[in-house]
Design a protein around this motif. Structure first.
Motif, PDB file in Angstrom:
ATOM      1  N   TYR A   1       0.790  -1.221   0.000  1.00  0.00           N
ATOM      2  CA  TYR A   1       0.000   0.000   0.000  1.00  0.00           C
ATOM      3  C   TYR A   1       0.828   1.279   0.000  1.00  0.00           C
ATOM      4  O   TYR A   1       0.363   2.327  -0.430  1.00  0.00           O
ATOM      5  CB  TYR A   1      -0.958   0.008   1.199  1.00  0.00           C
ATOM      6  N   GLU A   2       2.033   1.233   0.515  1.00  0.00           N
ATOM      7  CA  GLU A   2       2.837   2.452   0.548  1.00  0.00           C
ATOM      8  C   GLU A   2       4.310   2.117   0.307  1.00  0.00           C
ATOM      9  O   GLU A   2       5.131   2.167   1.220  1.00  0.00           O
ATOM     10  CB  GLU A   2       2.647   3.158   1.908  1.00  0.00           C
ATOM     11  N   PRO A   3       4.631   1.739  -0.945  1.00  0.00           N
ATOM     12  CA  PRO A   3       6.022   1.345  -1.206  1.00  0.00           C
ATOM     13  C   PRO A   3       7.000   2.500  -0.998  1.00  0.00           C
ATOM     14  O   PRO A   3       8.198   2.271  -0.841  1.00  0.00           O
ATOM     15  CB  PRO A   3       6.004   0.896  -2.673  1.00  0.00           C
ATOM     16  N   ARG A   4       6.483   3.718  -1.025  1.00  0.00           N
ATOM     17  CA  ARG A   4       7.383   4.851  -0.816  1.00  0.00           C
ATOM     18  C   ARG A   4       7.608   5.134   0.668  1.00  0.00           C
ATOM     19  O   ARG A   4       8.340   6.041   1.034  1.00  0.00           O
ATOM     20  CB  ARG A   4       6.837   6.100  -1.507  1.00  0.00           C
ATOM     21  N   GLY A   5       6.923   4.348   1.495  1.00  0.00           N
ATOM     22  CA  GLY A   5       7.220   4.371   2.916  1.00  0.00           C
ATOM     23  C   GLY A   5       6.679   5.571   3.665  1.00  0.00           C
ATOM     24  O   GLY A   5       5.923   6.378   3.139  1.00  0.00           O
ATOM     25  N   LEU A   6       7.102   5.647   4.934  1.00  0.00           N
ATOM     26  CA  LEU A   6       6.636   6.725   5.796  1.00  0.00           C
ATOM     27  C   LEU A   6       7.063   8.088   5.274  1.00  0.00           C
ATOM     28  O   LEU A   6       6.412   9.091   5.540  1.00  0.00           O
ATOM     29  CB  LEU A   6       7.197   6.534   7.209  1.00  0.00           C
ATOM     30  N   ALA A   7       8.170   8.123   4.532  1.00  0.00           N
ATOM     31  CA  ALA A   7       8.651   9.394   3.996  1.00  0.00           C
ATOM     32  C   ALA A   7       7.591  10.049   3.133  1.00  0.00           C
ATOM     33  O   ALA A   7       7.471  11.273   3.098  1.00  0.00           O
ATOM     34  CB  ALA A   7       9.922   9.177   3.187  1.00  0.00           C
TER      35      ALA A   7
ATOM     36  N   TRP B   1       4.332   9.754   3.602  1.00  0.00           N
ATOM     37  CA  TRP B   1       3.340  10.344   4.510  1.00  0.00           C
ATOM     38  C   TRP B   1       3.837  11.693   5.013  1.00  0.00           C
ATOM     39  O   TRP B   1       3.095  12.652   5.117  1.00  0.00           O
ATOM     40  CB  TRP B   1       3.078   9.414   5.700  1.00  0.00           C
ATOM     41  N   TRP B   2       5.110  11.698   5.333  1.00  0.00           N
ATOM     42  CA  TRP B   2       5.748  12.925   5.815  1.00  0.00           C
ATOM     43  C   TRP B   2       5.626  14.029   4.759  1.00  0.00           C
ATOM     44  O   TRP B   2       5.307  15.181   5.052  1.00  0.00           O
ATOM     45  CB  TRP B   2       7.206  12.620   6.144  1.00  0.00           C
ATOM     46  N   ARG B   3       5.858  13.637   3.501  1.00  0.00           N
ATOM     47  CA  ARG B   3       5.777  14.600   2.396  1.00  0.00           C
ATOM     48  C   ARG B   3       4.352  15.151   2.271  1.00  0.00           C
ATOM     49  O   ARG B   3       4.135  16.354   2.160  1.00  0.00           O
ATOM     50  CB  ARG B   3       6.187  13.888   1.105  1.00  0.00           C
TER      51      ARG B   3
END
Lengths: 370, 260
Positions: A347-353, A355-357
């Motif tokens: 669901y979020e291969p780009r990771g927490l970063a 979300w931060w963005r």
């Protein structure tokens, strides 16, 4: 690293020099300073106890290792399933250098002076960097999964090799003397927690600045070039093989420094700390944080380590539901962490970063939606 | 051709994959400061020839000399440092980076600072970055990419990406520019833009251009010299007007009719 970064209106860049800045706007600079002050005050907070210190200190140490992993896997695109082994190389380098070279040479007693530590960290990092470069050599020929297997092989060889060398106490515990910080011996949980909090944090900040600087220079761009398209990188005058090897070396350096701090923190080294599962944990931290992002390698390890006590509590709770013949508690941790990795990958291969963005963008645009 | 001094001399190059000869005894001379086109039907070996020059393929036999330096056996990055830039047929950009970073990457060998200087960034590293940024901005201006400067390459349209690809090759500050079908799949307006850029490159920057192109109208218009390949063999060469009337070329392309 000028990837389409939106900045608030009213901030103009008048020179190329200004365009290179990392924290460009006033609000960015201000929030950074506030955050650093907060970090500096944390050890004095009333809620800080021994367990929490251990989690935070480990988070800092692991963050250094994960930053290195992010350079080689996130930026240079070379999967590395041996970061814990590199960390182990650093830790063992620190211990053996202290035991066999420094102690006879400088006549250390029961404690190590602080200046020695300042030298020891880069030295251990350098040893791990050399090993990293050596392990990275197959990346001249191997790609993707095959290279991953080569790094996996190094992890296995490391564990096996340490376990079979009498020089390293066959993987058993090797002690390293405690630190003498200008008269105060760092011993016992009262001092170890706060001291290593600041120590690891400062090393972490220095390493993070170094990493950021590498990434905005030609060496960082070369890493990304090799990841995105190594054929084109070759045509641009970048030696792809050499770039991959030096990515491994930098990664090894970061891991080595982390390993040396880890050894000093625990006061001893044992091979079980640098097992394959730790390597995979590192990979998970990098993925959950966000591969190929600086922020990701800073958030990921903390996120995973702070989750750990909750998972433990939850598995204790689950144990009360299931009959005692089924050992749920021990199975719970790997299950939950495995689930987190899988869910992030889907669901979020780009990771927490990422979300931060999104969070940052939300606040920049507020009260507008876009 | 032989009486003039050639910048790049390809002498009897054979490239074979197993039993298949992709190039058979190809000899070509490329003059400095001129536009040389290599044309031929699909599968004639044009791109293979460029790959041999830029080092992605190693010629089985023969020699390729650039300003007297033997290129056969050198790696692509070494050849790139000699001053041969290459724009790929299928766009090979760094898709995750901005246009600016793509172009800055091409300045890799021109950025003169060591790894340790980059760790501290301020000082020499920053100065070098700024000097090269100015150069890159010159190219962005030249190729009219100002509005896409900070856009991520993967999100740009095909025509623009082709232009970025050309700009990146140009940013290497080459003496010889190899363009592999820079106009493939473009509409008329975009083609005219690219032609204008190629002519500008020749006129303003004095860079020799090797052009592979299927649009014969363009090739015959702008080339100073044309080589025709078919089945890995050179079948004709000369100035455009001569080549267009060459019976071997006409047979290779259309089988009996005049080209233009």
């Amino acid at each position: 690293m000028a990837i389409n970064r939106w900045i608030q209106s009213g901030n103009y860049r008048r020179s190329y020099k200004e365009d290179q800045t990392i924290f460009a706007t006033f609000s960015e600079q201000a929030s950074l300073i506030v955050f650093l002050i907060f970090l500096a005050l944390v050890p004095h907070m009333p809620f800080m106890n021994r367990q929490l210190f251990r989690v935070v200190d480990l988070a800092f140490i692991y963050t250094i290792a994960v930053m290195g992993l992010n350079i080689v896997t996130g930026y240079a695109g070379q999967i590395n399933i041996g970061q814990a082994a590199f960390m182990g190389v650093g830790a063992y380098a620190a211990v053996t250098i202290t035991r066999d070279i420094a102690t006879p040479l400088f006549q250390f007693g029961k404690t190590l002076p602080f200046w020695y530590i300042i030298i020891l960290l880069p030295l251990s990092g350098l040893v791990a960097a050399l090993v990293g470069a050596f392990v990275g050599l197959p990346s001249y020929r191997l790609k993707h999964l095959y290279l991953a297997i080569a790094t996996l092989a190094f992890q296995i060889i490391f564990t096996w090799g340490v376990g079979h060398s009498p020089f390293l106490n066959q993987g058993g515990s090797i002690r390293i003397a405690r630190l003498d910080f200008f008269g105060t011996v760092i011993k016992g949980s009262k001092t170890i927690g706060p001291f290593f909090y600041y120590f690891a944090l400062i090393v972490l900040i220095i390493m993070a600045i170094a990493m950021r600087n590498i990434l905005r220079s030609k060496y960082g761009r070369a890493l990304i070039a090799v990841r995105d398209n190594d054929r084109a990188a070759d045509a641009m005058g970048i030696n792809p093989g050499l770039t991959k090897v030096y990515a491994f070396a930098i990664s090894g350096f970061f891991a080595g420094v982390a390993g040396a701090i880890f050894a000093l923190y625990n006061g001893s080294v044992i091979v079980e700390s640098f097992s394959l599962s730790t390597s995979i944990d590192f990979l998970a931290m990098a993925i959950v944080g966000g591969l190929g992002t600086m922020v990701g390698s800073l958030i990921g390890p903390s996120f995973m380590l702070f989750l750990d006590p909750f998972v433990e509590k939850f598995s204790g709770f689950a144990q009360t539901i299931f009959p005692s013949t089924i050992d749920v508690a021990t199975a719970m941790r790997p299950t939950i962490f495995g689930l987190i990795i899988v869910l992030f990958l889907i669901y979020e291969p780009r990771g927490l970063a990422n979300w931060w963005r999104l969070l940052r963008q939300y606040f920049w645009r507020w009260p507008f939606k876009y | 051709m032989s009486e003039k001094k050639s910048q790049l001399v390809i002498d009897n190059v054979i490239l074979s994959f197993g039993g298949l000869n992709a190039l058979t005894n190809v000899s070509i001379g490329i003059e400095s400061g001129a536009i040389t086109s290599i044309i031929g039907p699909n599968g004639a070996g044009k791109t293979s020839l460029l790959n041999c020059i830029s080092g992605f393929y190693k010629a089985t036999s023969g020699s390729i000399k650039f300003e007297g330096i033997e290129l056969v056996g050198k790696s692509p990055y070494q050849i790139s440092k000699l001053g041969i830039a290459r724009a790929f047929q299928n766009i090979e950009l760094f898709s995750g980076l901005s246009v600016l970073d793509n172009l800055m990457l091409a300045r890799h060998t021109h950025l003169k600072y060591s790894f340790f200087e980059s760790l501290f960034f301020y000082g020499k590293c920053q100065n070098q970055e700024i000097i090269n940024r100015e150069y890159v901005e010159g190219i962005i201006d030249f190729m009219e990419l100002e509005e896409y400067r900070k856009a991520v390459v993967g999100e740009l349209s095909y025509g623009i990406r082709k232009r970025v690809e050309m700009a990146r090759a140009l940013t290497l500050d080459p003496k010889l520019l190899l363009l592999d079908e820079p106009m493939a799949g473009m509409n008329l307006g975009e083609k005219e833009d690219i032609v204008r850029f190629i002519l500008d490159i020749k006129a303003e920057r004095d860079i020799a251009v090797v052009l592979i192109e299927h649009d014969l109208g363009v090739v015959m218009d702008i080339s100073d010299y044309v080589y025709v390949l078919d089945f890995g063999m050179k079948i004709a060469s000369g100035i455009p007007d001569v080549v267009a009337k060459d019976p071997a070329v006409i047979t290779a392309y259309v089988g009996g009719e005049s080209l233009i």
